[in-house]
Each structure stands twice: as structure tokens, then as C-alpha cells.
Design a protein around this motif. Structure first.
Motif, PDB file in Angstrom:
ATOM      1  N   ALA A  41      22.700 -13.599  17.605  1.00 54.20           N
ATOM      2  CA  ALA A  41      23.065 -14.672  16.691  1.00 54.20           C
ATOM      3  C   ALA A  41      22.383 -14.511  15.342  1.00 54.20           C
ATOM      4  N   LEU A  42      23.095 -14.966  14.310  1.00 56.61           N
ATOM      5  CA  LEU A  42      22.549 -15.056  12.960  1.00 56.61           C
ATOM      6  C   LEU A  42      22.194 -16.512  12.709  1.00 56.61           C
ATOM      7  N   LEU A  43      20.909 -16.806  12.621  1.00 58.07           N
ATOM      8  CA  LEU A  43      20.424 -18.165  12.370  1.00 58.07           C
ATOM      9  C   LEU A  43      20.290 -18.338  10.867  1.00 58.07           C
ATOM     10  N   ALA A  44      21.202 -19.113  10.282  1.00 59.66           N
ATOM     11  CA  ALA A  44      21.315 -19.175   8.827  1.00 59.66           C
ATOM     12  C   ALA A  44      21.104 -20.584   8.290  1.00 59.66           C
ATOM     13  N   ASP A  45      20.246 -21.359   8.944  1.00 60.20           N
ATOM     14  CA  ASP A  45      19.942 -22.707   8.440  1.00 60.20           C
ATOM     15  C   ASP A  45      19.426 -22.650   7.015  1.00 60.20           C
TER      16      ASP A  45
END
Length: 585
Positions: free
Chosen positions: A83-87
Motif C-alpha cells: 500500500a501507498l500511505l499518502a495522508d
């Protein structure tokens, strides 16, 4: 045909729907089978997909927010551990990864873990995972670090990992989990960083970045392709279907968002229930005494002459110019060191004259004005807590001495302290109150939300460092309005930096992510923000020239800010209506 051959098959089709079906059935079956195997490993021994380790997280150390728990769950069980966590900045992506790693450790699916970060963040990661989640990692900066094949849990700078010394060892190992912080560092496929990640072998991967697009949509393509090869097809195909020729607008946006939904999680501040407190900036400029002004002019003349004649190291000259507005004590230490280490100096008499001018200063204006701020805090703030930041140890010692003479409770924090000592210092500051005087060593991931007043006794020329200072107290968990006091002497480089540059880009209301975007092009050119400031100062023939030079730099910054806003607008186009949660189906 191996997996990589399948991934590299050229995608040819007539429309966005065909892109989905562009792989052969063999590729699809292989990919599905591999994801199923990985998902089963995560579910091994568990009847459902609940986060079983939640009960093992110490609530006194970390208060998990709903969006963080949701992100961890989705990354593990809906995205099969890639996953790409882009918060957006400030929403706790590190906490999300900590929760993920805690869960994987609980389920025994994380035998070997490699966390790659920018160099300055490695120790911060180590501390947060240990303190908040009870996960022990060795860092490549630790004395006990023996190499990438000697430990199962490693945190290292990506530049260390890609170095000639370690690269082969890193690539030779099959990692269970890869974590890549600041994933936009690998947005360019022509760099060694990108090549390293592309060649690494791992089962699960979690990439973090608040700015998955910095300049163009290709940034996003490259990052996602490292996580999920083939999700967007080839680079040419991607551009053909999702970007117009000028890269100004998107096409087939719904399809782009659908694909991103398979790999990316992005929470925005406005979508969470976090209530960030206000930030109030109070910039105070003071008229220097005649002796201070005389010293400042003498140092500036010396620096300009030495720089023009190429008779002094640039870093030393830059240091002198910074120290003269910090404190006479800091400046004196450097000047004496130059005199002691260079017996054959052609400009020895000039340095000796600087020492005489330093000794002629009886009262330090900034010290006197600092008393006004801390006295006000002592009268109105719980336990009178104030954090004072300075770049220089001699300034720190001088300020501590002055405050102690006035009867204040004081605490010193600097890079010479061990990790245990730093913990004890912060604990004493929390319990006893008073004034903590810190160097920028405090930037190493310390959370000081129990304090809400900060003083920039001197100002770094790198605006990112200023925001990192403020970030120690203005972050999740801060319940009060944050007050930031900036101190500067009138008619000095410090005032120019504040008025001409920092206020021009509204620095003190920016986030680290926004600043990073503004400064990216300057840094990519090989010239740092500090270099620009120094060279304009050192090359100016008059005060009018200096004003014009800084005005020109301010215009450049405004242009970069406009670019940043365009990038953000473009990002909003990509992420608009992005599904932040699981569907109802």
C-alpha cells in the motif's frame, strides 16, 4: 517465463477498459495466485481480519485515531500488504505503519523488516516504533549495527542502503517487509534510489508520502509501479490514457481513481475529526546596541572581503555570519578557533580585531528581550513552560546562564546527550516546567505537545528547519493555541531573511509538505536555500544591492509558491472524490 517477464509484457489496447484486460490470462492468474498466497499468510491462524494487536498497544504511549486504524486494516487486508500511505502532512503515517508492523509481528509474518528513510529521520523512526509500539529496530547509525545481513529489523537511510559498501548485501536478501518513508524520493526512475527499490525483493511493502505528485503525474506512476508493477500498464500507455499532451488536465479520471483505490490510502485533514489548534506568530525585531552594530558590520565586511578573495572556506564564512546575530559567545568561539588553528593567517589582525569588538559588548540585546517573553509565560502559562531554540552550543550556554541568574528553572538539550539522557531531560521539563533551551537536536522526532510556547532565538536559513522546530509542539495532541516568537536584530541578515523571505511565502503558516514543494526545484538545481542567502549577502556591493537581491529571491520564491499551488490543484484533480474508506458492497 518468470514473473518479471510477465510484468514487462507490453500493453496494447484501444481504450481504458482494455487496459484492464491487457494482460494475458496467465499474468492475471499468476498475479491473483501470488496475492492470494500473501493474503493467506497474513490470515494464518486467525479466523477473521480483525486487528488482533490493538489490545497490545499501550494507550498511554499512543492514542490511535480512527483513520489510522482504518488505514492499517485496509493496507493489510484489502490491499494484500502492499500500500501507498499518502495522508496529508500531520495525520500520522508513521503511526499507521507502526500499527501495521505491530499486527504483522503479532501474526508472525514479519521475520525480516527493512525501513528506508531520509538520513535525518532514521533515529526518529527508531524511537517512535520502540516507544509507541514496543518494536525494537537497529539503526544503521547505532554502534551495534553490523550490516544489512546481520539483523532482522533494520532502519537505515536509503542513501546508506544504496551505497557501494552496502548495496550488494541489501539486494542479496529476501525481505519479508519493506517500508519506504518519503517515497517521493524515488519518483525519478533514472536515480540510484529508484533502481535500488526496483531490484529489492520483498513480500510486503508500505510506502509513505504526503506528496505522491510533486511535479507531474509521472511521479505517481513511478512510485505506484514499484509497489504494483503493471497496475497502470507501460509508461506510454499511462500517459496516453490519463494525461493530455500539456499535462495540465486529466482524462479518464474515474478509471485513474479506481486503480489508485487498489493501492493508495489518502486521508485529508478535513476528512478527519482532528482539531488542530491555532498557530500565532509574533516576530520581534530589536535595535542592536552601538557595540553590537559595530561588530555586525565588521563581521559582514570581513566575510564579504574574504569571500571575494577566495581566502576563506565558504562554510566557515557562512558560520560567522550566522553566529554574529546569534550571540557574541558563539562568534567568539569560532574566531578563536580560526586564530588557534591557523598561525600563518594573512588576515590574523582582522580576526583579532573582531575579538576586541566582541569583548566590548556588555549587554546582549536578545538576552534582555528574551526575559520579557519567558517572564510573560511564567505569569500566564502552566508551569511557565517555554522552549528556546538556538543553532549554537555557546549561545545555548550563554542563554542558560542568563536565565539561571534570573531565577528560572532551566533545562539544556543538545546532540551531545545520549538517548537516555534526552528522555530524562524531556521528562524533567514536563514535570518541573521552566525553560528548555535546545539546539536543533530536538528535531529528532521529539513530541512536546505539553508545551505551547516556542522562541526562535536565532533563525536557521533553511525554512524547513524552522517548521520542524515548530512541529515539536504544533502537532496531533496539542490542545492549546501555539505561540511562536521570532527574535531578530534590525538591520541584519536575520531581519532580511524574516521580512523579505519568510513572511513573503508566509512560511509560518506552511506545512512541511508545502515547503518541500516550494523548495524542491531550488534544491534539485544543486543550490541550497542557505547557499542562495549567503551568496547574495557576500556579493552585495551596498545595502541597496542587498535589498534588491533579496527582493529578487523573494520573487523567485513566490513563483515557486505559485508552482506549489498549481501542483496542489493538480493533485486535487487526481485525488478529488477519492474513496477514503471501504465500499458498502
Amino acid at each position: 517465463m518468470d514473473e518479471q517477464d510477465l510484468v514487462d509484457i507490453e500493453v496494447t489496447h484501444d481504450g481504458p477498459d482494455d487496459l484492464v484486460a491487457s494482460y494475458s490470462s496467465g499474468v492475471a492468474d499468476f498475479s491473483f495466485h501470488r496475492q492470494t498466497v500473501m493474503a493467506n499468510r497474513l490470515l494464518s491462524g486467525q479466523p477473521d481480519t480483525e486487528l488482533r494487536s490493538l489490545s497490545r498497544v499501550d494507550e498511554e504511549e499512543v492514542k490511535l485515531l480512527e483513520h489510522q486504524v482504518d488505514a492499517a486494516h485496509r493496507a493489510l487486508f484489502e490491499m494484500d500488504g502492499k500500500a501507498l500511505l499518502a495522508d496529508e502532512v500531520g495525520l500520522g503515517k508513521t503511526i499507521e505503519v507502526g500499527m501495521i508492523l505491530k499486527e504483522m509481528h503479532y501474526r508472525e509474518t514479519s521475520g525480516s523488516v527493512l525501513i528506508l528513510t531520509p538520513a535525518q529521520l532514521a533515529k526518529q523512526w527508531q524511537g517512535e516504533l520502540r516507544e509507541k509500539f514496543g518494536l525494537g529496530f537497529v539503526c544503521n547509525y547505532d554502534d551495534e549495527f553490523q550490516g544489512f545481513d546481520a539483523h532482522d529489523r533494520i532502519i537505515a537511510s536509503i542513501d546508506t542502503a544504496k551505497s557501494d559498501r552496502h548495496r550488494a548485501t541489501v539486494l542479496a536478501r529476501d525481505w519479508d517487509v519493506l517500508v519506504m518513508d518519503e517515497a517521493h524520493y524515488v519518483k525519478n526512475e533514472d536515480t540510484d534510489r529508484y533502481e535500488l527499490i526496483d531490484k529489492l525483493t520483498y513480500n510486503y511493502a508500505f510506502f509513505l508520502t504526503a506528496t505522491p505528485i510533486q511535479n507531474e503525474l509521472t511521479d505517481l506512476y513511478n512510485i505506484v509501479s514499484l509497489l504494483r508493477p503493471g497496475l497502470f500498464g507501460s509508461r506510454d500507455t499511462f500517459h496516453h490514457y490519463f494525461v493530455d499532451n500539456g499535462q495540465e488536465t486529466l482524462v479518464n479520471r474515474d478509471e485513474l481513481q479506481r486503480r489508485l483505490g487498489q493501492v493508495m490510502i489518502r486521508n485529508r485533514r478535513e476528512d478527519t475529526d482532528i482539531d488542530f489548534t491555532d498557530r500565532i506568530i509574533d516576530t520581534r525585531t530589536f535595535e542592536p546596541s552601538a557595540a553590537e552594530k559595530d561588530l555586525y558590520n565588521a563581521v559582514t565586511d570581513y566575510v564579504q572581503e574574504a569571500y571575494s578573495q577566495d581566502r576563506g572556506q565558504k562554510l566557515v564564512l557562512m558560520l560567522l555570519q550566522k553566529e554574529v546575530v546569534s550571540s557574541p559567545a558563539a562568534l567568539k568561539q569560532t574566531v578563536l578557533k580560526q586564530l588557534n588553528e591557523n598561525n600563518e593567517l594573512t588576515h590574523k589582525s582582522e580576526l583579532e580585531e573582531l575579538v576586541e569588538k566582541i569583548d566590548a559588548i556588555d549587554t546582549v540585546t536578545k538576552e534582555e528581550r528574551l526575559f520579557d517573553i519567558v517572564e510573560e509565560a511564567r505569569d500566564h502559562v502552566e508551569m511557565g513552560r517555554v522552549i528556546v531554540f538556538t543553532q549554537f552550543r555557546p549561545t545555548q550556554r550563554r542563554v542558560l546562564d542568563a536565565l539561571e541568574k534570573q531565577g528560572y528553572t532551566t533545562h539544556a538539550f543538545h546532540g551531545g546527550h545520549s538517548s537516555e539522557e534526552k528522555e530524562e531531560i524531556v521528562d524533567r521539563f514536563r514535570e518541573d516546567g521552566g525553560v528548555l533551551v535546545s539546539t536543533d537536536a530536538m528535531n529528532e522526532g521529539r513530541n512536546l505537545q505539553f508545551c505551547n510556547i516556542m522562541v526562535n532565538y536565532d533563525l536557521p536559513w533553511n525554512p524547513m528547519k524552522v517548521e520542524q522546530r515548530i512541529g515539536r509542539i504544533h502537532r496531533i495532541g496539542q490542545k492549546r493555541t501555539v505561540y511562536v516568537f521570532n527574535m531578530a536584530l534590525k538591520g541584519t541578515i536575520e531581519e532580511y531573511v524574516l521580512d523579505r523571505l519568510y513572511h513573503k511565502i508566509d512560511l509560518f503558516q506552511q506545512t512541511v509538505g508545502e515547503l518541500s514543494t516550494i523548495l524542491t526545484r531550488l534544491e534539485d538545481s544543486g543550490r541550497s536555500f542557505e547557499d542562495e542567502i549567503f551568496e547574495r549577502l557576500a556579493s552585495a556591493d551596498s545595502e541597496i544591492d542587498l535589498e534588491n537581491d533579496f527582493e529578487s529571491m523573494a520573487i523567485d520564491l513566490e513563483e515557486q509558491q505559485d508552482l506549489s499551488q498549481k501542483v496542489e490543484k493538480f493533485n486535487s484533480g487526481v485525488f478529488e472524490s477519492f474513496d477514503l474508506g471501504a465500499s458498502d458492497d
